[in-house]
Design a protein around this motif. Structure first.
Motif, short mmCIF file in Angstrom:
data_model
loop_
_atom_site.label_atom_id
_atom_site.label_comp_id
_atom_site.label_asym_id
_atom_site.label_seq_id
_atom_site.Cartn_x
_atom_site.Cartn_y
_atom_site.Cartn_z
N VAL A 99 0.98 -7.07 -8.24
CA VAL A 99 1.83 -6.57 -7.07
C VAL A 99 2.08 -4.90 -6.80
O VAL A 99 2.63 -4.88 -6.15
N PRO A 100 3.12 -5.13 -8.29
CA PRO A 100 3.76 -3.79 -7.74
C PRO A 100 2.94 -2.50 -7.10
O PRO A 100 3.61 -1.96 -6.52
N LEU A 101 1.71 -2.14 -7.78
CA LEU A 101 1.20 -1.35 -7.52
C LEU A 101 0.78 -1.28 -5.76
O LEU A 101 1.35 -0.50 -5.08
N THR A 102 0.43 -2.37 -4.99
CA THR A 102 0.36 -2.75 -3.96
C THR A 102 1.39 -2.59 -3.01
O THR A 102 1.33 -1.96 -1.68
N TYR A 103 2.25 -2.64 -3.34
CA TYR A 103 4.25 -3.13 -2.62
C TYR A 103 3.97 -1.54 -2.49
O TYR A 103 4.31 -1.33 -1.44
N MET A 104 3.83 -0.86 -3.64
CA MET A 104 4.39 0.75 -3.28
C MET A 104 3.58 2.14 -2.69
O MET A 104 4.13 2.59 -2.08
N ILE A 105 2.26 1.07 -2.66
CA ILE A 105 1.11 1.95 -1.67
C ILE A 105 1.10 1.68 -0.10
O ILE A 105 1.53 2.18 0.92
N ILE A 106 1.31 0.19 -0.23
CA ILE A 106 1.98 -0.23 1.37
C ILE A 106 3.26 0.48 2.02
O ILE A 106 3.66 0.67 3.01
N SER A 107 4.70 0.59 1.55
CA SER A 107 6.02 0.90 1.36
C SER A 107 5.97 2.36 1.75
O SER A 107 6.16 2.71 2.79
N ARG A 108 4.96 2.94 1.64
CA ARG A 108 4.47 4.34 1.28
C ARG A 108 3.51 4.56 2.63
O ARG A 108 4.58 5.48 4.14
N ASP A 109 3.04 4.03 2.71
CA ASP A 109 1.89 4.15 4.54
C ASP A 109 2.73 3.81 5.97
O ASP A 109 2.46 3.60 6.67
N VAL A 110 3.90 2.09 5.58
CA VAL A 110 4.34 1.97 6.10
C VAL A 110 5.50 2.93 6.96
O VAL A 110 5.90 2.98 8.33
N MET A 111 6.03 3.42 5.86
CA MET A 111 6.61 4.97 6.44
C MET A 111 6.66 5.95 7.19
O MET A 111 6.70 6.43 8.14
N LEU A 112 5.37 6.66 6.83
CA LEU A 112 3.98 7.51 7.01
C LEU A 112 4.51 7.17 8.65
O LEU A 112 4.29 7.48 9.52
N ILE A 113 3.82 6.35 8.85
CA ILE A 113 3.14 5.30 9.80
C ILE A 113 4.30 5.19 11.13
O ILE A 113 4.27 6.08 12.46
N ALA A 114 6.12 4.43 10.48
CA ALA A 114 6.75 5.04 10.91
C ALA A 114 7.22 6.80 11.32
O ALA A 114 7.69 6.62 12.95
N ALA A 115 6.78 7.50 11.19
CA ALA A 115 7.02 8.79 11.40
C ALA A 115 6.39 9.38 11.88
O ALA A 115 7.05 10.14 12.81
#
Length: 213
Positions: free
Chosen positions: A104-120
């Motif tokens: 779970v922690p790895l998936t949370y890390m990856i999803i959080s990064r991608d959400v920030m990049l998509i928002a940017a």
């Protein structure tokens, strides 16, 4: 992220054909993402491996075609290709975590990064639109205002993430779900994900090329 602080003075449109082969391949990859998620949740890993291989083939082909045929390269594609990768990776990691194949922690890390990049990406699209800014203009794929250039470590990270997905999909098929090598790959994926996030923070302005007259 630094790209949020760009000062734009004059913006113009570049009209382009969005219906290129690479863009269609990227859309195909997006369409395959929920299919893969369903197959993984249903624990049909053999078919999931085949569909994942097909998705990987579309990724290789769209990049190859865009690099070798100038009329197939587009500003939309520079955003659509990584977006397709992020959607595919996000769905795969969530479904593989549901199947207890990725922590779970790895998936949370990856999803959080991608959400920030998509928002940017959405923010850059808004900032580079000439006034008056409208929803019709914002979502019209025929008008290009900026090209996106992923960092080198981001490309490495995407490859590592996909390697982990392939290894995780194959784990229940070939009975190595508890392998120490798979756990080492988890750690390496976490490292490249963190490094990729930092690279966008550090080199943010250089990853955006505004289209001007």
């Amino acid at each position: 992220m630094p790209i949020l602080y760009l000062n734009f003075v004059v913006f113009v449109f570049q009209y382009e054909n969005p219906w290129t082969i690479p863009n269609m391949l990227s859309m195909t990859r997006i369409g395959l993402a929920p299919v893969l998620g369903y197959l993984i949740i249903e624990e049909d890993f053999n078919i999931a491996l085949g569909v994942f291989a097909l998705a990987g083939l579309t990724d290789l082909l769209d990049g190859f075609i865009a690099r070798n045929w100038a009329n197939q390269k587009s500003a939309l594609g520079s955003a659509l290709d990584p977006l397709a990768d992020k959607i595919l990776i996000s769905i795969l990691y969530v479904s593989l975590t549901y199947a207890d194949l990725i922590p779970v922690p790895l998936t949370y890390m990856i999803i959080s990064r991608d959400v920030m990049l998509i928002a940017a990406v959405f923010y850059v699209r808004y900032r580079t639109l000439p006034t008056p800014r409208t929803l019709a203009k914002y979502f019209n794929p025929c008008y290009a205002t900026a090209r996106l250039k992923p960092t080198f470590i981001s490309k490495v990270n995407t490859a590592v993430q996909l390697i982990l997905v392939a290894a995780s999909l194959a784990a229940p098929v070939f009975n190595y779900a508890d392998s120490i090598y798979l756990q080492i790959l988890w750690c390496f994926t976490a490292f490249t994900t963190a490094a990729s996030a930092y690279s966008y923070y550090h080199y943010g302005r250089k990853t955006v090329q505004v289209i001007k007259d």
